[in-house]
Design a protein around this motif. Sequence first.
Motif, PDB file in Angstrom:
ATOM      1  N   GLN A 281       0.862  -1.183   0.000  1.00 56.81           N
ATOM      2  CA  GLN A 281       0.000   0.000   0.000  1.00 56.81           C
ATOM      3  C   GLN A 281       0.900   1.235   0.000  1.00 56.81           C
ATOM      4  OE1 GLN A 281      -1.676  -1.099   3.823  1.00 56.81           O
ATOM      5  NE2 GLN A 281      -3.686  -1.440   2.909  1.00 56.81           N
ATOM      6  N   ARG A 283       1.245   5.115   0.456  1.00 58.43           N
ATOM      7  CA  ARG A 283       0.442   6.088   1.197  1.00 58.43           C
ATOM      8  C   ARG A 283       0.809   7.522   0.828  1.00 58.43           C
ATOM      9  NH1 ARG A 283      -3.679   3.832   4.668  1.00 58.43           N
ATOM     10  NH2 ARG A 283      -2.983   1.702   5.167  1.00 58.43           N
ATOM     11  N   SER A 288      -3.949   8.263   2.972  1.00 60.19           N
ATOM     12  CA  SER A 288      -4.796   7.568   2.008  1.00 60.19           C
ATOM     13  C   SER A 288      -3.928   6.710   1.095  1.00 60.19           C
ATOM     14  CB  SER A 288      -5.618   8.560   1.187  1.00 60.19           C
ATOM     15  OG  SER A 288      -4.774   9.431   0.458  1.00 60.19           O
ATOM     16  N   ILE A 289      -4.530   5.679   0.539  1.00 59.82           N
ATOM     17  CA  ILE A 289      -3.807   4.710  -0.277  1.00 59.82           C
ATOM     18  C   ILE A 289      -3.875   5.095  -1.751  1.00 59.82           C
ATOM     19  CG2 ILE A 289      -3.739   2.290  -1.021  1.00 59.82           C
ATOM     20  CD1 ILE A 289      -5.005   1.599   1.710  1.00 59.82           C
ATOM     21  N   THR A 308       2.996   0.833   3.454  1.00 61.86           N
ATOM     22  CA  THR A 308       2.499  -0.094   4.465  1.00 61.86           C
ATOM     23  C   THR A 308       2.103  -1.384   3.756  1.00 61.86           C
ATOM     24  OG1 THR A 308       0.290   0.893   4.281  1.00 61.86           O
ATOM     25  CG2 THR A 308       1.713   1.698   6.073  1.00 61.86           C
ATOM     26  N   THR A 330      -7.816  -0.605  -1.582  1.00 59.38           N
ATOM     27  CA  THR A 330      -7.231  -1.109  -0.340  1.00 59.38           C
ATOM     28  C   THR A 330      -5.782  -1.537  -0.520  1.00 59.38           C
ATOM     29  OG1 THR A 330      -7.981  -3.385  -0.736  1.00 59.38           O
ATOM     30  CG2 THR A 330      -9.495  -1.907   0.432  1.00 59.38           C
ATOM     31  N   THR A 332      -2.221  -0.980  -3.543  1.00 56.39           N
ATOM     32  CA  THR A 332      -1.721  -0.222  -4.687  1.00 56.39           C
ATOM     33  C   THR A 332      -1.420  -1.197  -5.815  1.00 56.39           C
ATOM     34  OG1 THR A 332      -0.750   1.463  -3.251  1.00 56.39           O
ATOM     35  CG2 THR A 332       0.023   1.372  -5.531  1.00 56.39           C
TER      36      THR A 332
END
Length: 498
Positions: A281, A283, A288-289, A308, A330, A332
């Motif tokens: 992910q 950020r 926010s992702i 993350t 949810t 990337t």
Amino acid sequence: MTLSRRQILAGGTAGVGLTVAGTLPSLAEPAVAAARPDRPRPATGRPFPPLQDDPDGILALPAGFSYKIVTREGVSDLSGGQGKTPAYHDGTGVVGARRDRLTVIQNHELTPYLSAHGVPHIAGTVYDPGAGNAGGCTVITTDRSGNRVAEWVGIAGTVRNCAGGVTPWGTWLTCEETFINAGTTWTAGGQSGTYEKDHGYVFEVTPAESRLQQPQPIKAFGRFEHEALAVEPNLRHVYLSEDAGGPNGLFYRWTAAQGTHLRAGLAASLGDNAGKLEAMQIRLDDASIVPDVAYITSAQLGRPFKVTWIEVPERDARSTPTRKQFADGTVTRGKKFEGVWSTGRGAYIVNSFAFGAADLPADAAKHNGMVWFYDYDDETITLVTYFPHNPAAESEGTFPKYADLTFDGPDNVTVTPWGTLVLAEDGVRASHVLSSVPGGPTYAVARNQLANGISNGAPTYSEFTGPTFSPDGRVLFVNIQVPGITLGITGPWEKYLG
């Protein structure tokens, strides 16, 4: 590398592609600099001389450089009467160096009977007897100048062995870029069969002879369309890329259980559910992702983004492919996560391109290639090289005058002994081996002159794969995929890369 862009793109005209790079601090500790602190880190690099056409029509190189053919599909003999060198050369790594020998392990990205020269099923190497004349790896030894000494089968009965990665303990982890369930039937080349085992795994191949191999999947690393991977020097993390669409693929991290450190014999030492497999992910500052890497463009070159990780619910994907186990937003995603190569401080990661309606979200930016650096300690990812989208790069064409300026579709990557990068191009028009300075310029090192087809009335040239240097920086091994040829390129590398 799923289907070549030449196989999935057609029509239109072609133009000039550009490479954009920004200025940023050194991101990775070059291998030579780590060993010799007096060596400076890479800055801007030095332009390579213009490429000169090869009278043999195989490989254009700068003045002062030369090549030798190390292996050639269907021509080179395997040792011990095992047959001929298989086709579709792909990911390759130098896994060992002695005083007078180099050991190279090479993938062959084959499905059953895609070629007459599949990987032979040799005793001790076969994972799935039902896979037919398909993919696998060969082990090649050369002298220190890259002249082939021997070659034999390391693993067979696998499918679409694309890239992979070298390990700190001197083996090769080969990745299947496929997702096939046992019981699936296949028909090709006038033959048919049924897969007896599941596919979509990572396997370990050693420099040992064929009878001593252990063709067992490392199920802990998950089952998906694997592309490449890198082992962190702490021996607790492995980073894995996925080249898949519908939805776009993911970038993964596998983490060993506390107190466990990776070593040779992974399939035997790791249980099927050992450790933890997670998806990346990226950020933004507000936490926010970022839903797809294509939202990050050249405007963010050199800017680290926090990363993350979220655990994959069911890594063996019995009911749902791993990338489909996450709702959009949810994780990337990225079109064509491809090459991965580790340094002492992090890993370089490549996305080849994204410009079609199915390649990226409607409001994301089209591109023709991205190279990232993931920092192990900071857990950040930084865009270090960016190939902006050019509509002309979506179709075939030839540009003799500008061929060595129109780069697109980076794929495999390796880190040179001087800390810069070498990229294998899998785009349209001419295919190149590229020298790339993170945050700096990109230069053509070689051009494929061996046309293997015609598209829109113009010759087409197969992708380069598997760039990898000998540890002393003397020889760059690289492959032309079709027809399968391994080349050893020598010349004054340090003058331009060091």
